[in-house]
Write a protein that holds these residues in place. Structure first.
Motif, short mmCIF file in Angstrom:
data_model
loop_
_atom_site.label_atom_id
_atom_site.label_comp_id
_atom_site.label_asym_id
_atom_site.label_seq_id
_atom_site.Cartn_x
_atom_site.Cartn_y
_atom_site.Cartn_z
N PRO A 1 -172.85 -26.88 -65.26
CA PRO A 1 -173.69 -26.09 -66.18
C PRO A 1 -173.12 -24.71 -66.52
O PRO A 1 -173.43 -24.18 -67.59
N ASP A 2 -172.31 -24.13 -65.61
CA ASP A 2 -171.68 -22.84 -65.96
C ASP A 2 -170.76 -23.00 -67.17
O ASP A 2 -170.75 -22.17 -68.09
N VAL A 3 -169.98 -24.09 -67.15
CA VAL A 3 -169.14 -24.38 -68.31
C VAL A 3 -170.02 -24.73 -69.51
O VAL A 3 -169.74 -24.33 -70.65
N GLY A 4 -171.09 -25.47 -69.25
CA GLY A 4 -171.99 -25.85 -70.32
C GLY A 4 -172.58 -24.65 -71.04
O GLY A 4 -172.64 -24.60 -72.27
N ARG A 5 -173.05 -23.67 -70.27
CA ARG A 5 -173.62 -22.47 -70.90
C ARG A 5 -172.55 -21.71 -71.70
O ARG A 5 -172.85 -21.14 -72.75
N HIS A 6 -171.34 -21.70 -71.19
CA HIS A 6 -170.26 -21.00 -71.89
C HIS A 6 -169.94 -21.68 -73.22
O HIS A 6 -169.69 -21.00 -74.23
N MET A 7 -169.97 -23.01 -73.25
CA MET A 7 -169.62 -23.74 -74.45
C MET A 7 -170.80 -23.94 -75.39
O MET A 7 -170.66 -23.80 -76.61
N LEU A 8 -171.95 -24.29 -74.83
CA LEU A 8 -173.10 -24.71 -75.63
C LEU A 8 -174.05 -23.58 -75.98
O LEU A 8 -174.88 -23.72 -76.88
N GLY A 9 -173.94 -22.47 -75.28
CA GLY A 9 -174.93 -21.41 -75.41
C GLY A 9 -175.79 -21.37 -74.18
O GLY A 9 -175.93 -22.36 -73.45
N GLU A 10 -176.39 -20.22 -73.91
CA GLU A 10 -177.10 -20.01 -72.65
C GLU A 10 -178.19 -21.06 -72.42
O GLU A 10 -178.39 -21.53 -71.30
N ALA A 11 -178.91 -21.44 -73.45
CA ALA A 11 -180.01 -22.41 -73.29
C ALA A 11 -179.53 -23.85 -73.32
O ALA A 11 -180.32 -24.76 -73.05
N MET A 12 -178.29 -24.08 -73.65
CA MET A 12 -177.72 -25.44 -73.79
C MET A 12 -178.64 -26.36 -74.60
O MET A 12 -179.11 -27.39 -74.11
N PRO A 13 -178.95 -25.99 -75.84
CA PRO A 13 -179.89 -26.79 -76.63
C PRO A 13 -179.38 -28.21 -76.87
O PRO A 13 -178.18 -28.45 -76.97
N GLU A 14 -180.30 -29.13 -76.97
CA GLU A 14 -179.97 -30.55 -77.10
C GLU A 14 -179.13 -30.83 -78.33
O GLU A 14 -178.23 -31.69 -78.31
N GLU A 15 -179.40 -30.12 -79.44
CA GLU A 15 -178.62 -30.38 -80.64
C GLU A 15 -177.14 -30.03 -80.44
O GLU A 15 -176.26 -30.70 -80.98
N ASN A 16 -176.87 -29.00 -79.63
CA ASN A 16 -175.48 -28.65 -79.35
C ASN A 16 -174.83 -29.68 -78.43
O ASN A 16 -173.64 -30.00 -78.58
N VAL A 17 -175.60 -30.19 -77.48
CA VAL A 17 -175.10 -31.26 -76.61
C VAL A 17 -174.70 -32.46 -77.45
O VAL A 17 -173.64 -33.06 -77.25
N ARG A 18 -175.53 -32.83 -78.41
CA ARG A 18 -175.24 -34.00 -79.26
C ARG A 18 -173.98 -33.77 -80.09
O ARG A 18 -173.18 -34.69 -80.29
N VAL A 19 -173.78 -32.54 -80.57
CA VAL A 19 -172.59 -32.26 -81.37
C VAL A 19 -171.32 -32.48 -80.55
O VAL A 19 -170.38 -33.16 -80.98
N LEU A 20 -171.28 -31.93 -79.32
CA LEU A 20 -170.08 -32.11 -78.49
C LEU A 20 -169.93 -33.55 -78.01
O LEU A 20 -168.81 -34.04 -77.87
#
Length: 487
Positions: free
Chosen positions: A151-170
């Motif tokens: 999740p540390d990498v996730g927040r760095h890449m996706l944004g602090e809240a790691m929104p689902e739409e960003n997860v789907r894009v990656l």
């Protein structure tokens, strides 16, 4: 700046700041004039965020470009920070510039990586048309993986809240490239194992898409010695290296010989040499830091030692002794910096080496300061240091220099508002101190021939003067056909 791999291969470090974000890299020249480039991407646990950089690739004859995956202090899969894909643009920009400097094409390049680095190799290889792609245990649903596992990498890449739409894009980035048939002639070498806990969700659902590539090779290891994701790469180092050796020789396993002996020993290397010089971590045009205290060859009492100085244009000064990192001192807007260790320095002589670092990570040449610590030296009275104005540093002229009639004085004065000069007790003049601590004074007249000793002192906002710095020099009038400069 040159380093050396474990087996002795020279490695140069640099920063390409021509793209949206600076990209740090390491580079090793090819052996025997080999005309190939291997680009290496790092996994999540690579030392210093460089993959396969411990000497394991040292036997390759190709040029090797290692790219660091550290942007704003975090991993990005070489793609994005907070869904800003400027990282990707900068990384492909670096690879393209190295290729151009070597006069190579994407057909002459192998992209190489494991785990996170394997995902990057697959992505850049497919999107940008590189011929050879070696991807060991990659993650193809990157968004879900970083959100759930790191999740540390996730927040760095996706944004602090790691929104689902960003997860789907990656998650869709790599599957969409494969489904579109991007770069259909790519030679893809995928390494995986059923014992890899990531295989079922991250690799198996997409093998069918890869099988549509006629040059797809699947190295599927079912060794009982493999127990988890990390051991797939470790257990497969010999076959992976075998693939690398064949590719840089122009041989594609399972496809046949395409070209062998791809070497030009006498080829002009000025292009890559120019690129490496221009992007070297150590920049000739970046001024090295000035150390005001301790003075060179100073004798100081036992206890903490206060380091102060000026480093215009830097954001920090890195401080080392005997190859050991001591500290990083922040540099203020005025260029001033200071640092004091929490513990006392040992008695004896010390040689401390410093260099300045700019906002892009470029470094200056090194500044050395030598001093000795002795219990025989008495410390100044308590509180004396706080109100003591440091003597200025005089950079020019140098002591005992032989000069023509015109002399300009210049240097650095930390904490001062002006600098004064006098000779034989008579005031010569004053000059203001700039925000970065630098000062410059010119008498505006010719100096008398012969020996001079000018005292230079700093003045603070309340008129307090520092101890004077004597500057002895000699004026020698130039004779016809001769030059007066020199020592």
């Amino acid at each position: 700046m040159a380093d050396s791999a474990k087996k002795g291969r020279a490695v140069l470090t640099g920063i390409d700041a021509s793209g949206p974000v600076p990209v740090e890299y390491r580079f090793a020249h090819s052996k025997g004039g080999n005309r190939h480039l291997t680009v290496v991407f790092a996994n999540l646990f690579a030392p210093d965020d460089y993959g396969w950089a411990t000497g394991v690739l040292d036997g390759l004859r190709s040029n090797i470009l290692w790219i660091r995956d550290s942007f704003d202090g975090g991993n990005t899969y070489y793609l994005c920070r907070g869904m800003d894909f400027s990282v990707e643009k900068s990384v492909i920009g670096l690879v393209s510039r190295v290729m151009e400097a070597l006069a190579l094409t994407p057909d002459d390049v192998t992209l190489w990586g494991s785990s996170k680095g394997g995902s990057a190799a697959l992505y850049f290889g497919l999107r940008y048309g590189f011929r050879n792609i070696v991807a060991s245990v990659p993650q193809l649903r990157m968004g879900t993986f970083v959100r759930d596992v790191y999740p540390d990498v996730g927040r760095h890449m996706l944004g602090e809240a790691m929104p689902e739409e960003n997860v789907r894009v990656l998650d869709a980035v790599l599957p969409d490239l494969l489904a579109s048939g991007a770069n259909p002639e790519a030679r893809i070498y995928l390494v995986s194992s059923p014992q890899d806990e990531q295989y079922k969700d991250q690799v198996e659902p997409f093998v069918g898409l890869m099988r549509r590539y006629r040059n797809f090779n699947f190295i599927f290891s079912e060794s009982p010695h493999i127990t988890d994701h990390g051991k797939v790469s470790l257990r497969n180092v010999p076959p992976l290296l075998g693939i690398a050796y064949l590719l840089v020789e122009g041989i594609a396993p399972a496809i046949g010989i395409t070209r062998h002996g791809y070497e030009e020993p006498g080829r002009d290397t000025s292009g890559i040499e120019g690129f490496l010089k221009a992007t070297s971590v150590v920049q000739e045009t970046f001024s090295r830091p000035t150390v005001v205290a301790p003075a060179e060859n100073a004798l100081v009492p036992v206890g903490p030692v206060q380091f102060t100085g000026v480093a215009p244009g830097a954001v920090r000064v890195s401080i080392w002794e005997n190859g050991k990192y001591l500290a990083s001192a922040p540099v203020g807007a005025d260029g001033a910096w200071n640092w004091q260790a929490e513990t006392a320095w040992s008695e004896g002589e010390h040689l401390v080496r410093l260099f300045a670092v700019d906002p892009n990570g470029f470094q200056s040449h090194r500044t050395d300061v030598r001093f000795a610590v002795s219990a025989a030296v008495t410390a100044p009275p308590h509180g004396f240091e706080a109100g003591f104005l440091q003597a200025p540093v005089v950079r020019t002229p140098e002591a005992h220099q032989r000069l023509p009639e015109a002399v300009r004085f210049a240097g650095v004065a930390v904490g001062a508002v002006s600098v004064g000069l006098r000779e034989g007790g008579y005031a010569l003049g004053t000059c203001p101190v700039a925000a970065d601590g630098t000062w410059l004074w010119d008498a505006g007249r010719a100096w008398a021939e012969g020996a001079h000793v000018v005292e230079v002192f700093a003045v603070d906002a309340v008129g307090q003067e520092s101890a004077p710095v004597p500057v002895p020099f000699t004026i020698v009038r130039a004779q016809a056909g001769t030059m007066a400069y020199g020592h």
